[in-house]
Design a protein around this motif. Structure first.
Motif, PDB file in Angstrom:
ATOM      1  N   GLY A 134      20.891   9.992  -4.105  1.00 36.99           N
ATOM      2  CA  GLY A 134      19.647  10.482  -4.677  1.00 36.99           C
ATOM      3  C   GLY A 134      18.886   9.463  -5.504  1.00 36.99           C
ATOM      4  O   GLY A 134      18.041   9.825  -6.331  1.00 36.99           O
ATOM      5  N   ILE A 135      19.163   8.165  -5.287  1.00 33.09           N
ATOM      6  CA  ILE A 135      18.412   7.127  -6.000  1.00 33.09           C
ATOM      7  C   ILE A 135      16.964   7.150  -5.512  1.00 33.09           C
ATOM      8  O   ILE A 135      16.702   7.054  -4.305  1.00 33.09           O
ATOM      9  CB  ILE A 135      19.029   5.729  -5.760  1.00 33.09           C
ATOM     10  CG1 ILE A 135      20.505   5.726  -6.164  1.00 33.09           C
ATOM     11  CG2 ILE A 135      18.252   4.661  -6.514  1.00 33.09           C
ATOM     12  CD1 ILE A 135      20.754   6.039  -7.612  1.00 33.09           C
ATOM     13  N   ARG A 136      16.028   7.262  -6.419  1.00 34.53           N
ATOM     14  CA  ARG A 136      14.626   7.445  -6.019  1.00 34.53           C
ATOM     15  C   ARG A 136      13.994   6.160  -5.499  1.00 34.53           C
ATOM     16  O   ARG A 136      13.225   6.176  -4.547  1.00 34.53           O
ATOM     17  CB  ARG A 136      13.806   7.982  -7.192  1.00 34.53           C
ATOM     18  CG  ARG A 136      14.184   9.392  -7.617  1.00 34.53           C
ATOM     19  CD  ARG A 136      13.317   9.864  -8.757  1.00 34.53           C
ATOM     20  NE  ARG A 136      11.934  10.073  -8.333  1.00 34.53           N
ATOM     21  CZ  ARG A 136      10.934  10.329  -9.192  1.00 34.53           C
ATOM     22  NH1 ARG A 136      11.168  10.371 -10.489  1.00 34.53           N
ATOM     23  NH2 ARG A 136       9.706  10.523  -8.746  1.00 34.53           N
ATOM     24  N   PHE A 169       9.350   4.323  -3.680  1.00 38.05           N
ATOM     25  CA  PHE A 169       9.138   4.183  -5.116  1.00 38.05           C
ATOM     26  C   PHE A 169       8.646   5.516  -5.663  1.00 38.05           C
ATOM     27  O   PHE A 169       7.555   5.953  -5.339  1.00 38.05           O
ATOM     28  CB  PHE A 169       8.128   3.067  -5.407  1.00 38.05           C
ATOM     29  CG  PHE A 169       7.787   2.923  -6.866  1.00 38.05           C
ATOM     30  CD1 PHE A 169       8.729   2.449  -7.777  1.00 38.05           C
ATOM     31  CD2 PHE A 169       6.525   3.259  -7.332  1.00 38.05           C
ATOM     32  CE1 PHE A 169       8.412   2.323  -9.116  1.00 38.05           C
ATOM     33  CE2 PHE A 169       6.200   3.124  -8.674  1.00 38.05           C
ATOM     34  CZ  PHE A 169       7.150   2.662  -9.576  1.00 38.05           C
ATOM     35  N   ARG A 170       9.506   6.169  -6.423  1.00 39.17           N
ATOM     36  CA  ARG A 170       9.205   7.506  -6.922  1.00 39.17           C
ATOM     37  C   ARG A 170       8.903   8.418  -5.724  1.00 39.17           C
ATOM     38  O   ARG A 170       9.745   8.584  -4.864  1.00 39.17           O
ATOM     39  CB  ARG A 170       8.085   7.461  -7.956  1.00 39.17           C
ATOM     40  CG  ARG A 170       8.473   6.666  -9.210  1.00 39.17           C
ATOM     41  CD  ARG A 170       7.369   6.591 -10.231  1.00 39.17           C
ATOM     42  NE  ARG A 170       7.800   5.791 -11.381  1.00 39.17           N
ATOM     43  CZ  ARG A 170       7.006   5.438 -12.370  1.00 39.17           C
ATOM     44  NH1 ARG A 170       5.732   5.821 -12.372  1.00 39.17           N
ATOM     45  NH2 ARG A 170       7.482   4.708 -13.365  1.00 39.17           N
ATOM     46  N   ASP A 171       7.703   8.991  -5.685  1.00 37.99           N
ATOM     47  CA  ASP A 171       7.367   9.888  -4.577  1.00 37.99           C
ATOM     48  C   ASP A 171       6.487   9.200  -3.534  1.00 37.99           C
ATOM     49  O   ASP A 171       5.829   9.869  -2.736  1.00 37.99           O
ATOM     50  CB  ASP A 171       6.648  11.137  -5.106  1.00 37.99           C
ATOM     51  CG  ASP A 171       7.564  11.992  -5.960  1.00 37.99           C
ATOM     52  OD1 ASP A 171       8.769  12.050  -5.645  1.00 37.99           O
ATOM     53  OD2 ASP A 171       7.088  12.584  -6.946  1.00 37.99           O
ATOM     54  N   TYR A 172       6.481   7.880  -3.526  1.00 40.40           N
ATOM     55  CA  TYR A 172       5.606   7.132  -2.636  1.00 40.40           C
ATOM     56  C   TYR A 172       6.433   6.234  -1.709  1.00 40.40           C
ATOM     57  O   TYR A 172       7.562   5.866  -2.013  1.00 40.40           O
ATOM     58  CB  TYR A 172       4.630   6.266  -3.441  1.00 40.40           C
ATOM     59  CG  TYR A 172       3.775   7.053  -4.402  1.00 40.40           C
ATOM     60  CD1 TYR A 172       2.571   7.628  -3.989  1.00 40.40           C
ATOM     61  CD2 TYR A 172       4.182   7.224  -5.717  1.00 40.40           C
ATOM     62  CE1 TYR A 172       1.778   8.348  -4.874  1.00 40.40           C
ATOM     63  CE2 TYR A 172       3.397   7.957  -6.611  1.00 40.40           C
ATOM     64  CZ  TYR A 172       2.208   8.509  -6.184  1.00 40.40           C
ATOM     65  OH  TYR A 172       1.434   9.233  -7.049  1.00 40.40           O
ATOM     66  N   ILE A 173       5.820   5.861  -0.603  1.00 38.64           N
ATOM     67  CA  ILE A 173       6.466   4.935   0.330  1.00 38.64           C
ATOM     68  C   ILE A 173       5.489   3.822   0.695  1.00 38.64           C
ATOM     69  O   ILE A 173       4.269   3.987   0.639  1.00 38.64           O
ATOM     70  CB  ILE A 173       6.939   5.651   1.622  1.00 38.64           C
ATOM     71  CG1 ILE A 173       5.791   6.397   2.298  1.00 38.64           C
ATOM     72  CG2 ILE A 173       8.083   6.602   1.317  1.00 38.64           C
ATOM     73  CD1 ILE A 173       5.461   5.905   3.655  1.00 38.64           C
ATOM     74  N   LYS A 225       0.873  -1.179   0.000  1.00 42.08           N
ATOM     75  CA  LYS A 225       0.000   0.000   0.000  1.00 42.08           C
ATOM     76  C   LYS A 225       0.906   1.224   0.000  1.00 42.08           C
ATOM     77  O   LYS A 225       1.558   1.524   0.996  1.00 42.08           O
ATOM     78  CB  LYS A 225      -0.912   0.010   1.232  1.00 42.08           C
ATOM     79  CG  LYS A 225      -1.824   1.230   1.294  1.00 42.08           C
ATOM     80  CD  LYS A 225      -2.732   1.167   2.502  1.00 42.08           C
ATOM     81  CE  LYS A 225      -3.608   2.417   2.618  1.00 42.08           C
ATOM     82  NZ  LYS A 225      -4.462   2.612   1.438  1.00 42.08           N
ATOM     83  N   TYR A 226       0.964   1.902  -1.121  1.00 43.22           N
ATOM     84  CA  TYR A 226       1.845   3.059  -1.245  1.00 43.22           C
ATOM     85  C   TYR A 226       1.141   4.327  -0.767  1.00 43.22           C
ATOM     86  O   TYR A 226      -0.051   4.513  -1.009  1.00 43.22           O
ATOM     87  CB  TYR A 226       2.291   3.243  -2.692  1.00 43.22           C
ATOM     88  CG  TYR A 226       3.377   2.276  -3.100  1.00 43.22           C
ATOM     89  CD1 TYR A 226       4.706   2.532  -2.772  1.00 43.22           C
ATOM     90  CD2 TYR A 226       3.077   1.113  -3.801  1.00 43.22           C
ATOM     91  CE1 TYR A 226       5.712   1.649  -3.136  1.00 43.22           C
ATOM     92  CE2 TYR A 226       4.073   0.230  -4.172  1.00 43.22           C
ATOM     93  CZ  TYR A 226       5.390   0.506  -3.838  1.00 43.22           C
ATOM     94  OH  TYR A 226       6.386  -0.374  -4.193  1.00 43.22           O
ATOM     95  N   ARG A 227       1.917   5.165  -0.069  1.00 42.57           N
ATOM     96  CA  ARG A 227       1.416   6.427   0.461  1.00 42.57           C
ATOM     97  C   ARG A 227       2.400   7.551   0.154  1.00 42.57           C
ATOM     98  O   ARG A 227       3.567   7.297  -0.111  1.00 42.57           O
ATOM     99  CB  ARG A 227       1.227   6.325   1.990  1.00 42.57           C
ATOM    100  CG  ARG A 227       0.010   5.513   2.382  1.00 42.57           C
ATOM    101  CD  ARG A 227       0.044   5.024   3.815  1.00 42.57           C
ATOM    102  NE  ARG A 227       0.186   6.046   4.837  1.00 42.57           N
ATOM    103  CZ  ARG A 227      -0.792   6.821   5.294  1.00 42.57           C
ATOM    104  NH1 ARG A 227      -2.011   6.731   4.753  1.00 42.57           N
ATOM    105  NH2 ARG A 227      -0.577   7.686   6.257  1.00 42.57           N
ATOM    106  N   HIS A 228       1.892   8.757   0.213  1.00 40.01           N
ATOM    107  CA  HIS A 228       2.755   9.928   0.103  1.00 40.01           C
ATOM    108  C   HIS A 228       3.430  10.165   1.454  1.00 40.01           C
ATOM    109  O   HIS A 228       2.858   9.890   2.510  1.00 40.01           O
ATOM    110  CB  HIS A 228       1.937  11.169  -0.258  1.00 40.01           C
ATOM    111  CG  HIS A 228       1.241  11.079  -1.579  1.00 40.01           C
ATOM    112  ND1 HIS A 228       1.789  11.537  -2.751  1.00 40.01           N
ATOM    113  CD2 HIS A 228       0.023  10.574  -1.908  1.00 40.01           C
ATOM    114  CE1 HIS A 228       0.951  11.335  -3.747  1.00 40.01           C
ATOM    115  NE2 HIS A 228      -0.124  10.747  -3.264  1.00 40.01           N
TER     116      HIS A 228
END
Length: 235
Positions: A62-64, A89-93, A4-7
């Motif tokens: 800085g690896i996204r 993952f990208r802008d999500y956690i 479950k990805y979140r900001h």
């Protein structure tokens, strides 16, 4: 594994900003149900990294898309122990976790991964392989006090993380008298905001995020810089 990805947003705030934001929030949202009489609880995590310090270097580089492994306890109590994998993952956690007994946790901390050889839990199977093949080992204790607030609208979680400390080279996370040193300026608090799809406008107004100092340094990285030099610490 179901993720479950979140900001996740992080900010450095000073004591004055903390008092203002906290007062606004107290009139709008509830405190987390797990807090004690002071409205807080203590968190202690023991972070793991591999022989090449992959998690550390990926963050500094800085690896996204990256991941970190840790064992976590609350209020210096061994009744609830979790092994966790935090995924960016990208802008999500996202976070995966499995409960551990103290006996198994202590063996993992000492580097004994064979205790997981017959596990049927995917996350613990992954941990076994990481410890066996990539020499994943305990590296640093991250210790702090958290004051959490929750809002059902948007599934928003707002936390003030205070008194960030590190246990230096010690890895006995169950020692209530563990000597920790401060890893952040006395006046600074880490504000974290996690949410699913949106932040309600009244919460956004209370936080006034646009005027805050957004930061990306993880607690793990901040604490690692205090480590004394070992053969694997020369980064």
């Amino acid at each position: 594994m179901n993720l479950k990805y979140r900001h996740e947003l992080k900010y450095f705030i000073n004591q004055h900003q903390y008092q203002i934001i906290r007062q606004r929030l107290k009139n709008l949202v509830k405190q987390d149900k797990h807090v004690g009489p002071t409205g807080e609880y203590a968190i202690r995590s023991l972070y793991f990294d591999d022989i090449n310090n992959k998690a550390l270097h990926e963050k500094l580089g800085g690896i996204r898309d990256r991941a970190k492994y840790r064992i976590r306890i609350y209020n210096n109590d061994d009744r609830i122990i979790h092994f966790e994998k935090k995924i960016k993952f990208r802008d999500y956690i996202a976070k995966l976790k499995e409960p551990l007994t103290r006996e198994i946790a202590e063996k993992l901390i000492s580097g004994n991964y064979e205790v997981l050889r017959h596990s049927d839990k995917p996350l613990l199977i992954e941990l076994h392989e990481e410890m066996k093949n990539n020499l994943l080992r305990a590296k640093v204790i991250v210790d702090y006090v958290r004051e959490p607030f929750v809002c059902e609208n948007g599934n928003v979680r707002i936390t003030f993380d205070k008194d960030l400390r590190t246990g230096l080279n010690e890895v006995d996370m169950f020692d209530a008298n563990l000597h920790c040193v401060r890893a952040i300026d006395d006046n600074l608090i880490i504000l974290e905001v996690k949410y699913d799809e949106y932040i309600p406008e009244y919460i956004r107004l209370a936080l006034q995020l646009e005027g805050l100092n957004r930061q990306s340094a993880s607690k793990y990285v901040m604490c690692r810089k205090f480590l004394k030099t070992n053969s694997w610490e020369d980064y």
